[in-house]
Design a protein around this motif. Structure first.
Motif, PDB file in Angstrom:
ATOM      1  N   VAL A 379      38.486  40.028  34.362  1.00 48.82           N
ATOM      2  CA  VAL A 379      39.879  40.868  34.271  1.00 48.82           C
ATOM      3  C   VAL A 379      40.456  40.821  35.596  1.00 48.82           C
ATOM      4  O   VAL A 379      41.744  40.620  35.811  1.00 48.82           O
ATOM      5  CB  VAL A 379      39.525  42.254  34.030  1.00 48.82           C
ATOM      6  N   VAL A 380      39.841  40.940  36.548  1.00 49.99           N
ATOM      7  CA  VAL A 380      40.456  40.797  38.191  1.00 49.99           C
ATOM      8  C   VAL A 380      41.059  39.561  38.266  1.00 49.99           C
ATOM      9  O   VAL A 380      42.078  39.222  38.694  1.00 49.99           O
ATOM     10  CB  VAL A 380      39.385  41.052  39.251  1.00 49.99           C
ATOM     11  N   LYS A 381      40.088  38.446  37.786  1.00 50.52           N
ATOM     12  CA  LYS A 381      40.998  36.998  37.978  1.00 50.52           C
ATOM     13  C   LYS A 381      42.089  36.830  37.141  1.00 50.52           C
ATOM     14  O   LYS A 381      43.015  35.965  37.828  1.00 50.52           O
ATOM     15  CB  LYS A 381      39.915  35.938  37.409  1.00 50.52           C
ATOM     16  N   LEU A 386      49.500  37.796  39.629  1.00 47.29           N
ATOM     17  CA  LEU A 386      50.459  38.763  39.852  1.00 47.29           C
ATOM     18  C   LEU A 386      50.662  39.008  41.267  1.00 47.29           C
ATOM     19  O   LEU A 386      51.991  39.550  41.523  1.00 47.29           O
ATOM     20  CB  LEU A 386      50.312  40.032  38.818  1.00 47.29           C
ATOM     21  N   ILE A 387      49.841  39.133  42.163  1.00 47.33           N
ATOM     22  CA  ILE A 387      49.937  39.740  43.587  1.00 47.33           C
ATOM     23  C   ILE A 387      49.808  38.548  44.630  1.00 47.33           C
ATOM     24  O   ILE A 387      49.463  38.865  45.586  1.00 47.33           O
ATOM     25  CB  ILE A 387      49.020  40.695  43.806  1.00 47.33           C
ATOM     26  N   GLY A 392      37.149  38.987  43.272  1.00 43.76           N
ATOM     27  CA  GLY A 392      36.252  38.488  42.335  1.00 43.76           C
ATOM     28  C   GLY A 392      34.991  39.390  42.322  1.00 43.76           C
ATOM     29  O   GLY A 392      34.972  40.570  43.224  1.00 43.76           O
ATOM     30  N   GLY A 393      33.984  39.117  41.649  1.00 43.82           N
ATOM     31  CA  GLY A 393      32.747  40.028  41.703  1.00 43.82           C
ATOM     32  C   GLY A 393      31.818  39.374  40.511  1.00 43.82           C
ATOM     33  O   GLY A 393      31.822  38.485  40.233  1.00 43.82           O
ATOM     34  N   ALA A 398      33.951  44.175  40.114  1.00 51.88           N
ATOM     35  CA  ALA A 398      34.878  43.174  40.921  1.00 51.88           C
ATOM     36  C   ALA A 398      36.024  43.812  41.542  1.00 51.88           C
ATOM     37  O   ALA A 398      36.359  44.929  41.183  1.00 51.88           O
ATOM     38  CB  ALA A 398      35.283  42.159  39.655  1.00 51.88           C
ATOM     39  N   GLN A 399      36.426  43.111  42.471  1.00 51.98           N
ATOM     40  CA  GLN A 399      37.813  43.583  43.241  1.00 51.98           C
ATOM     41  C   GLN A 399      38.469  42.458  43.551  1.00 51.98           C
ATOM     42  O   GLN A 399      38.005  41.263  43.980  1.00 51.98           O
ATOM     43  CB  GLN A 399      37.079  44.501  44.358  1.00 51.98           C
ATOM     44  N   GLY A 400      39.599  43.021  44.226  1.00 53.76           N
ATOM     45  CA  GLY A 400      40.604  41.921  44.651  1.00 53.76           C
ATOM     46  C   GLY A 400      41.774  42.468  45.475  1.00 53.76           C
ATOM     47  O   GLY A 400      42.080  43.688  45.472  1.00 53.76           O
TER      48      GLY A 400
END
Length: 421
Positions: A379-381, A386-387, A392-393, A398-400
């Motif tokens: 989902v994060v990948k 968009l930003i 990743g995670g 996961a985070q970004g």
């Protein structure tokens, strides 16, 4: 040999008149070469003099191919033939003081402990010498400093002597003894082949036009720098610190007028701190220690209160729904992470989507409990483009983060859409 170098014949001469030999320019800019000059060129660890020629600022002085080039802010008029030069005396005398302080302190370490100086740098604020040892104790540094200041306050004469390499055996050279109170001054006559052992701190860097700087009955050194006529003009010498540098010790010190500026700044800080803490100078260490202890206690209490609030916040979210999608502003990423982890650790069915805008950056955290079959890393990948972000995670957490190219709510809506898909 030195007829054109007034800084050697009279280091105190601030103003001089001479003739312009030539004017040219190189990669460093326009420069003038004079028949005589008081401007000391960069060399031997000592920076050059600054000042002016006919009112035009001298920005750098270098000795290149045997000529002293005075680099100027702008070229002299083409009709110029005579020159009136002025030396920045404050800069010149500061360099004389610091360089002489280096000679004295270096000799003190050598005489007392046989510790050699292998490098020297005269900086704008402090002077450093590199000592050929791996450790330096406070007691050793203090003894060397005390001896150095003894030599300063005795105002020993400083003289210079020009010799050729083949003239060394024509001079009476003596080992510089340490003289304290009523201890006798001793001398030793030596042969030329004993020179390095008994007199010079290190071999001359040149084989001709050797200039010896002699501190009476204390130091005998080959040096091309500018020095005063007596040790007292160097002023007190103060070691202000040292650190390991490669396999040696890099020691910092100041002397002369720099000590006045140094302690003026220190005293201003002390006075301001006394005013802020409303206490006397001797009370400062205890008062600061009490403040640090109090701050640690308050930080612990604040952290505990923050954790309690976060737990309450998480419980409120879970009472509403196990699917939690929130956007924040100026919240630390660490706090967002802790909140997300607390939620998924206390509800196996939880799904957490957080976005946060801080310092014009957009962040996201996607997490889940053990039950939902969702790969949060995927989902994060998918959202990162968009930003223009990175992150990743793992499948469960996961985070970004990246640029705030859209609002936190817009990114959150996109994450929800990816989850549904």
């Amino acid at each position: 040999m030195i007829n054109n170098k007034i800084f050697y014949t009279d280091p105190y001469q601030v103003r001089f008149n001479t003739e312009l030999i030539q004017q040219s320019h190189d990669d460093n800019g326009p420069f003038a070469v004079l028949k005589q000059t008081s401007f000391y060129p960069t060399g031997g660890g000592q920076p050059c003099d600054l000042g002016s020629l006919n009112g035009i600022d001298v920005t750098q002085v270098e000795e290149i191919d045997g000529e002293i080039r005075h680099y100027l802010e702008k070229a002299l008029p083409e009709t110029t033939s005579s020159i009136e030069g002025f030396i920045d005396w404050e800069r010149r005398f500061d360099h004389m003081q610091q360089h002489t302080g280096q000679h004295i302190l270096t000799a003190a370490f050598d005489e007392l402990f046989d510790i050699k100086t292998i490098a020297f740098h005269l900086g704008k604020e402090v002077v450093t010498i590199d000592l050929a040892i791996e450790e330096l104790t406070k007691a050793t540094a203090k003894q060397a400093e005390n001896l150095a200041n003894t030599i300063v306050f005795e105002n020993r004469p400083i003289t210079t002597k020009w010799i050729r390499e083949d003239e060394l055996d024509q001079y009476t050279l003596r080992k510089p003894p340490i003289v304290f109170e009523n201890r006798p001054i001793t001398t030793k006559w030596i042969r030329e082949d004993e020179l390095d052992q008994y007199t010079l701190r290190k071999p001359p860097a040149v084989s001709e036009n050797i200039r010896l700087v002699i501190i009476d009955n204390f130091d005998y050194n080959a040096c091309g720098g500018t020095h005063p006529f007596g040790t007292s003009e160097a002023g007190p010498i103060k070691i202000i610190g040292w650190e390991r540098h490669r396999q040696n010790i890099r020691l910092q010190f100041i002397c002369g007028k720099r000590i006045i500026r140094f302690f003026e700044n220190k005293q201003a800080i002390v006075n301001e701190t006394r005013h802020l803490l409303n206490c006397g100078e001797t009370e400062l260490p205890d008062r600061v220690e009490a403040l640090i202890s109090s701050q640690k206690t308050m930080e612990e209490q604040l952290h505990q209160a923050s954790n309690e609030l976060m737990i309450y916040e998480a419980k409120v979210y879970l009472q509403e729904s196990p699917f939690i999608a929130k956007t924040f502003k100026d919240r630390s990423i660490k706090e967002c992470q802790e909140l997300a982890r607390y939620i998924i650790n206390n509800n196996d069915h939880a799904v957490v989507l957080f976005t946060n805008i801080i310092d014009e950056k957009l962040q996201m955290i996607c997490a889940r409990g053990d039950k939902p079959d969702i790969n949060m890393n995927d989902v994060v990948k998918k959202a990162l483009p968009l930003i223009n972000g990175k992150g990743g995670g793992k499948p469960a957490f996961a985070q970004g983060g990246g640029e705030a190219l859209l609002s936190g709510k817009e990114l959150l809506d996109h994450l929800e859409k990816l989850i549904r898909e």
